[in-house]
Scaffold this motif. Structure first.
Motif, short mmCIF file in Angstrom:
data_model
loop_
_atom_site.label_atom_id
_atom_site.label_comp_id
_atom_site.label_asym_id
_atom_site.label_seq_id
_atom_site.Cartn_x
_atom_site.Cartn_y
_atom_site.Cartn_z
N SER A 97 0.81 -1.23 0.00
CA SER A 97 0.00 0.00 0.00
C SER A 97 0.84 1.27 0.00
CB SER A 97 -0.97 0.02 1.18
OG SER A 97 -1.90 -1.03 1.05
N SER A 98 1.99 1.22 -0.68
CA SER A 98 2.83 2.41 -0.80
C SER A 98 3.76 2.27 -1.99
CB SER A 98 3.64 2.65 0.48
OG SER A 98 4.60 1.64 0.64
N ALA A 99 4.30 3.40 -2.40
CA ALA A 99 5.27 3.45 -3.50
C ALA A 99 6.26 4.57 -3.19
CB ALA A 99 4.55 3.71 -4.82
N VAL A 100 7.30 4.65 -3.99
CA VAL A 100 8.25 5.75 -3.89
C VAL A 100 8.08 6.60 -5.15
CG1 VAL A 100 10.67 6.44 -3.73
CG2 VAL A 100 9.87 4.41 -2.51
N ILE A 101 7.80 7.89 -4.95
CA ILE A 101 7.68 8.84 -6.05
C ILE A 101 8.95 9.69 -6.05
CG2 ILE A 101 6.29 10.41 -4.61
CD1 ILE A 101 4.86 11.29 -7.20
N ILE A 102 9.60 9.78 -7.20
CA ILE A 102 10.89 10.46 -7.31
C ILE A 102 10.75 11.57 -8.36
CG2 ILE A 102 13.33 10.21 -7.93
CD1 ILE A 102 13.06 7.21 -7.15
N ASN A 103 11.22 12.75 -8.02
CA ASN A 103 11.29 13.82 -9.01
C ASN A 103 12.27 13.38 -10.11
OD1 ASN A 103 9.62 15.99 -7.85
ND2 ASN A 103 11.12 15.92 -6.20
N TYR A 104 11.81 13.39 -11.34
CA TYR A 104 12.61 12.90 -12.46
C TYR A 104 13.97 13.60 -12.51
CZ TYR A 104 13.77 11.50 -17.24
OH TYR A 104 14.40 10.98 -18.34
N ASP A 105 13.99 14.91 -12.31
CA ASP A 105 15.23 15.67 -12.40
C ASP A 105 16.19 15.38 -11.25
OD1 ASP A 105 14.44 16.84 -14.77
OD2 ASP A 105 13.65 18.64 -13.80
N GLY A 159 22.10 14.73 -1.97
CA GLY A 159 21.14 15.45 -1.14
C GLY A 159 19.69 15.25 -1.53
N LYS A 160 19.42 14.46 -2.56
CA LYS A 160 18.05 14.25 -3.04
C LYS A 160 17.49 12.95 -2.48
CE LYS A 160 18.15 17.96 -5.44
NZ LYS A 160 17.40 19.14 -5.04
N THR A 161 16.17 12.86 -2.46
CA THR A 161 15.48 11.68 -1.96
C THR A 161 14.19 11.47 -2.72
OG1 THR A 161 14.66 10.56 0.03
CG2 THR A 161 14.19 12.90 -0.15
N GLY A 194 9.78 9.91 -17.72
CA GLY A 194 9.02 10.44 -16.60
C GLY A 194 7.52 10.32 -16.80
N LEU A 195 6.79 10.61 -15.75
CA LEU A 195 5.33 10.59 -15.76
C LEU A 195 4.83 11.96 -15.31
CD1 LEU A 195 4.80 7.20 -13.87
CD2 LEU A 195 4.79 7.56 -16.34
N ARG A 196 3.83 12.48 -16.02
CA ARG A 196 3.21 13.76 -15.67
C ARG A 196 1.76 13.55 -15.28
NH1 ARG A 196 6.13 18.20 -16.12
NH2 ARG A 196 7.63 18.32 -17.79
N LEU A 197 1.24 14.48 -14.53
CA LEU A 197 -0.16 14.42 -14.16
C LEU A 197 -1.01 14.48 -15.42
CD1 LEU A 197 -2.19 14.39 -11.79
CD2 LEU A 197 -2.24 16.88 -11.97
N SER A 198 -1.87 13.48 -15.59
CA SER A 198 -2.77 13.47 -16.75
C SER A 198 -4.22 13.61 -16.33
CB SER A 198 -2.58 12.19 -17.57
OG SER A 198 -2.81 11.04 -16.77
N GLU A 199 -4.49 13.36 -15.04
CA GLU A 199 -5.85 13.50 -14.53
C GLU A 199 -5.80 13.64 -13.01
OE1 GLU A 199 -10.13 11.15 -14.69
OE2 GLU A 199 -8.31 10.08 -15.24
N ALA A 252 -0.95 18.30 -4.26
CA ALA A 252 -1.64 18.28 -5.56
C ALA A 252 -1.01 19.30 -6.50
CB ALA A 252 -3.13 18.56 -5.38
N LYS A 253 -0.71 20.49 -6.00
CA LYS A 253 -0.07 21.51 -6.84
C LYS A 253 1.32 21.04 -7.28
CE LYS A 253 1.81 26.14 -7.13
NZ LYS A 253 2.96 25.64 -7.88
N GLU A 254 2.08 20.44 -6.37
CA GLU A 254 3.41 19.94 -6.72
C GLU A 254 3.32 18.83 -7.76
OE1 GLU A 254 5.42 20.97 -2.38
OE2 GLU A 254 4.92 18.90 -2.86
N ILE A 255 2.36 17.94 -7.60
CA ILE A 255 2.16 16.88 -8.59
C ILE A 255 1.77 17.47 -9.93
CG2 ILE A 255 0.65 14.94 -9.22
CD1 ILE A 255 0.65 14.21 -6.19
N LYS A 256 0.92 18.50 -9.93
CA LYS A 256 0.49 19.16 -11.17
C LYS A 256 1.68 19.73 -11.93
CE LYS A 256 -0.95 23.41 -10.80
NZ LYS A 256 -0.10 24.34 -11.52
N ASP A 257 2.65 20.25 -11.22
CA ASP A 257 3.78 20.94 -11.85
C ASP A 257 4.98 20.04 -12.11
OD1 ASP A 257 2.31 23.30 -11.78
OD2 ASP A 257 3.16 23.93 -9.85
N GLY A 258 4.95 18.79 -11.66
CA GLY A 258 6.15 17.96 -11.67
C GLY A 258 6.22 16.92 -12.76
N LEU A 259 7.38 16.28 -12.83
CA LEU A 259 7.66 15.13 -13.69
C LEU A 259 8.29 14.09 -12.77
CD1 LEU A 259 7.79 14.02 -16.63
CD2 LEU A 259 10.11 14.95 -16.74
#
Length: 192
Positions: free
Chosen positions: A26-34, A56-58, A137-142, A104-111
């Motif tokens: 019931s969990s995953a790791v989401i990583i900023n593509y950059d 320094g990234k996680t 990468g994956l972007r918010l589509s919905e 939600a805003k961060e997900i909207k703007d991220g990859l």
């Protein structure tokens, strides 16, 4: 680059290696593509043996209830460009809190790249960790929010962007063994 357009091995069914649906834990790791250091990340074919983030990234833990997280891929033929797969990850932000509005805003703007644990691990236990969106990468589509649906949470889907494809439906993450892979996953792939 030589292109392999031929089948190179058998496709066999084993009664000992039964399929299993769903994600584990019931969990995953989401990583900023950059944040991925691709120059120090090691991949061969459909296997990533070292997923390295910049110093320094996680990654970040994303949790959900029951079976409210899923990942998948679809073959995307293209008459004018390279054929491939489009990947997706779907889940929800459980509540309509201020904190989740910020996410939600961060997900909207991220990859992003998603690393998940599948209930299917293979006979040797080495196929549990899958990466979606590794190449592009994956972007918010919905993303939807309704106070009378989905317990008022924010349901969202991250997808491969239109016009982009992945060469594999998913990549398998496997460092030297299961324990090492799990330790990296549990540490959110953090780099000091």
């Amino acid at each position: 680059m030589a292109c392999n357009n031929k089948l190179t091995d058998d496709i066999l069914q084993s009664c000992d290696d039964a399929p299993k649906k769903g994600l584990k834990g019931s969990s995953a790791v989401i990583i900023n593509y950059d944040d991925i250091d691709f120059s120090n990340t090691t991949a061969s074919g459909a296997t990533v043996s070292a997923l390295t983030l910049a110093s320094g990234k996680t990654g970040y833990k994303l949790e959900w209830f029951k079976e409210l997280g899923s990942a998948g891929a679809v073959y995307a033929p293209n008459s004018e460009d390279i054929d491939g797969f489009t990947a997706s990850f779907a889940s929800r932000l459980s509540t309509n809190s201020t904190e989740n509005a910020e996410r939600a805003k961060e997900i909207k703007d991220g990859l992003f790249v998603m690393v998940v644990r599948t209930k299917y691990a293979g006979l040797d236990g080495l196929d549990e960790f899958k990466i979606y969106g590794y190449e592009n990468g994956l972007r918010l589509s919905e993303m939807t929010h309704n106070t009378n649906e989905n317990s008022a949470g924010l349901v969202f889907t991250l997808s491969t962007e239109e016009g982009a494809v992945e060469q594999y439906p998913y990549m398998t993450f496997l460092e030297s063994d299961y324990a090492t892979s799990k330790a990296s996953y549990d540490a959110l792939f953090a780099e000091a």
